[in-house]
Design a protein around this motif. Structure first.
Motif, PDB file in Angstrom:
ATOM      1  N   TRP A  73       0.827  -1.207   0.000  1.00 50.31           N
ATOM      2  CA  TRP A  73       0.000   0.000   0.000  1.00 50.31           C
ATOM      3  C   TRP A  73       0.863   1.260   0.000  1.00 50.31           C
ATOM      4  O   TRP A  73       0.495   2.274  -0.609  1.00 50.31           O
ATOM      5  CB  TRP A  73      -0.967  -0.016   1.176  1.00 50.31           C
ATOM      6  N   SER A  74       1.999   1.206   0.672  1.00 46.63           N
ATOM      7  CA  SER A  74       2.900   2.357   0.668  1.00 46.63           C
ATOM      8  C   SER A  74       3.385   2.652  -0.742  1.00 46.63           C
ATOM      9  O   SER A  74       3.472   3.812  -1.160  1.00 46.63           O
ATOM     10  CB  SER A  74       4.090   2.100   1.595  1.00 46.63           C
ATOM     11  N   LEU A  91       2.971  -0.303  14.334  1.00 45.72           N
ATOM     12  CA  LEU A  91       3.307   1.116  14.241  1.00 45.72           C
ATOM     13  C   LEU A  91       4.812   1.316  14.143  1.00 45.72           C
ATOM     14  O   LEU A  91       5.283   2.202  13.421  1.00 45.72           O
ATOM     15  CB  LEU A  91       2.737   1.875  15.441  1.00 45.72           C
ATOM     16  N   ALA A  92       5.569   0.482  14.860  1.00 42.80           N
ATOM     17  CA  ALA A  92       7.024   0.593  14.793  1.00 42.80           C
ATOM     18  C   ALA A  92       7.529   0.249  13.396  1.00 42.80           C
ATOM     19  O   ALA A  92       8.426   0.912  12.859  1.00 42.80           O
ATOM     20  CB  ALA A  92       7.657  -0.329  15.840  1.00 42.80           C
ATOM     21  N   LEU A  93       6.948  -0.778  12.799  1.00 43.07           N
ATOM     22  CA  LEU A  93       7.364  -1.196  11.459  1.00 43.07           C
ATOM     23  C   LEU A  93       7.142  -0.092  10.442  1.00 43.07           C
ATOM     24  O   LEU A  93       8.029   0.229   9.636  1.00 43.07           O
ATOM     25  CB  LEU A  93       6.613  -2.462  11.062  1.00 43.07           C
ATOM     26  N   THR A  94       5.954   0.504  10.452  1.00 47.81           N
ATOM     27  CA  THR A  94       5.669   1.538   9.449  1.00 47.81           C
ATOM     28  C   THR A  94       6.487   2.799   9.706  1.00 47.81           C
ATOM     29  O   THR A  94       6.907   3.472   8.760  1.00 47.81           O
ATOM     30  CB  THR A  94       4.166   1.866   9.406  1.00 47.81           C
ATOM     31  N   PRO A 139       7.515   5.849   5.259  1.00 47.66           N
ATOM     32  CA  PRO A 139       7.122   7.232   5.543  1.00 47.66           C
ATOM     33  C   PRO A 139       5.820   7.631   4.862  1.00 47.66           C
ATOM     34  O   PRO A 139       5.222   8.649   5.220  1.00 47.66           O
ATOM     35  CB  PRO A 139       8.308   8.043   5.008  1.00 47.66           C
ATOM     36  N   GLN A 140       5.358   6.817   3.903  1.00 46.03           N
ATOM     37  CA  GLN A 140       4.084   7.122   3.244  1.00 46.03           C
ATOM     38  C   GLN A 140       2.903   6.969   4.200  1.00 46.03           C
ATOM     39  O   GLN A 140       1.836   7.545   3.970  1.00 46.03           O
ATOM     40  CB  GLN A 140       3.870   6.194   2.042  1.00 46.03           C
ATOM     41  N   VAL A 141       3.068   6.163   5.237  1.00 41.63           N
ATOM     42  CA  VAL A 141       1.967   5.901   6.175  1.00 41.63           C
ATOM     43  C   VAL A 141       1.838   7.079   7.134  1.00 41.63           C
ATOM     44  O   VAL A 141       2.751   7.374   7.904  1.00 41.63           O
ATOM     45  CB  VAL A 141       2.193   4.593   6.957  1.00 41.63           C
TER      46      VAL A 141
END
Length: 421
Positions: A341-342, A380-383, A388-390
């Motif tokens: 999705w990113s 949340l840590a992974l994204t 950075p798109q999230v």
């Protein structure tokens, strides 16, 4: 609608999002029009900007989150909603997505559709107050943005039109409704239906100071084994040059999305319009552009929702794919879908947020990862580390956010949201 960058959209177009909270107060928020909600909950409707969306869904269908049960007193229903909004403040969230049109009925006095059965227990019964107006006022008083969550085509969680309110549009126009899988749906292939459902939703858009227009993942219904959605007559009449019914169905949903986006933009240019799809657009085995997943449902093929195109063409302002699996899931890995999705959103004007399955935490029927309090925090840590798109995360649903199963929301708050952390 004028287009700006995805990052600019997150900071500017969604100008009703709150900044950083401490419990019961507002800290470090940018001011919007000079107005910052007071710590005691007083406010004038203006909400400051947020760099990061932190949200939760409040579902009303089948009384999942609110109201707790139909037919309760107005005071009880109002009190319960306030408690949920206070939960959002407690966890330093800044946005709630409130379901106000769950089954072709309304949580506001609509000239198009009856009052919701999930509110009073009897569809069409006037509760004597305006829940949507109350929700907007109370959310804004707490510095929370409120997106009105609509379901475009679901009519009922049963197939008996006689159980609908006497003046329900699906009873006045019986040809509009299709029974399927034990439920009743409006037929997306009828142009008059597409216009009507937009009219019904636009009434709320133009009548209330909402902060966004939100759709969930129900377009054409999820497939049911051994059943077919009966739209042959609509296809014969309106299929035009489409040789393939699937392509025609996707075009119907494309039209719904583009027309609604344009109507929202015309009425309130600053108001964002977004969708929350099932997270598997297509598997890579079906389409090389798809995700490296083995999803049993594909939105493109089964729900006829070409969400990838909507994002790439900027037909929506934001997208919140429901990535309701754990990191490492064999069929649909959270990490794989977050990356996919990113990549889809990258370079577009569409803001990307990810839907999180708070409801799975601690459920003994779920895999081992969901028995760990840190699974959501690890998402949340992974994204934050890789994507950075999230621009934020939204948790389903409010009841689980309030319950904090296994202390999972506490972990999210401590690791990512706590003021000053």
């Amino acid at each position: 609608m004028g287009r700006i960058s995805r990052r600019g959209f997150a900071l500017a177009s969604m100008a009703t999002l709150v900044g950083t909270f401490s419990t019961g107060s507002v800290a470090g928020a940018r001011e919007r029009g000079g107005a910052v909600p007071a710590a005691d909950g007083a406010g004038d409707g203006a909400v400051p900007l947020a760099e990061e969306l932190r949200g939760m869904w409040i579902a009303s269908v089948s009384n999942i989150d609110w109201p707790a049960q139909p037919g309760q007193s107005a005071d009880t229903v109002r009190s319960d909603l306030v408690k949920l909004l206070d939960v959002a403040v407690r966890w330093e969230l800044n946005t709630v997505f409130l379901q106000v049109r769950p089954t072709a009925d309304a949580f506001w006095p609509s000239p198009h559709e009856p009052w919701s059965e999930w509110l009073t227990g009897t569809q069409g019964e006037d509760p004597g107050w305006d829940p949507l107006a109350f929700a907007v006022e109370e959310a804004h008083a707490r510095g929370l943005a409120l997106h009105a969550w609509f379901n475009p085509y679901r009519v009922a969680t049963h197939t008996d039109p006689s159980r609908l309110a006497a003046d329900h549009p699906a009873r006045r126009e019986p040809s509009w409704a299709v029974p399927y899988g034990g439920r009743l749906y409006y037929n997306p292939g009828l142009p008059e239906v597409r216009e009507f459902v937009q009219d019904a939703m636009m009434h709320a858009v133009t009548s209330y100071d909402i902060d966004g227009v939100h759709w969930d993942d129900y377009f054409y219904p999820y497939p049911v084994a051994g059943e077919s959605f009966d739209d042959d007559d609509a296809f014969a009449e309106h299929g035009g040059d489409f040789a393939d019914k699937g392509d025609w169905r996707r075009n119907n949903i494309d039209l719904l999305v583009r027309e609604m986006r344009d109507r929202v933009a015309e009425a309130k240019p600053e108001l964002p319009f977004g969708v929350s799809p099932f997270a598997v657009w297509r598997n890579k085995s079906t389409d090389p552009l798809g995700s490296d997943t083995r999803g049993g449902v594909q939105t493109y093929d089964d729900l006829y929702a070409d969400v990838r195109t909507w994002v790439r063409e900027s037909w929506v302002d934001y997208v919140i794919p429901q990535i309701y699996w754990e990191i490492g899931n064999e069929a649909a890995d959270y990490a794989v879908l977050a990356a996919w999705w990113s990549e889809v959103a990258d370079g577009t004007d569409v803001a990307l947020y990810l839907g999180e399955a708070a409801y799975k935490v601690g459920d003994p029927a779920q895999p081992a990862a969901w028995q760990e309090p840190g699974e959501l925090s690890s998402h949340l840590a992974l994204t934050a580390e890789r994507h950075p798109q999230v621009g934020g995360h939204v948790f389903y649903s409010a009841k689980q956010v309030a319950a904090d199963p296994l202390g999972a929301l506490t972990r999210v708050w401590e690791d990512h949201y706590r003021s000053g952390s």
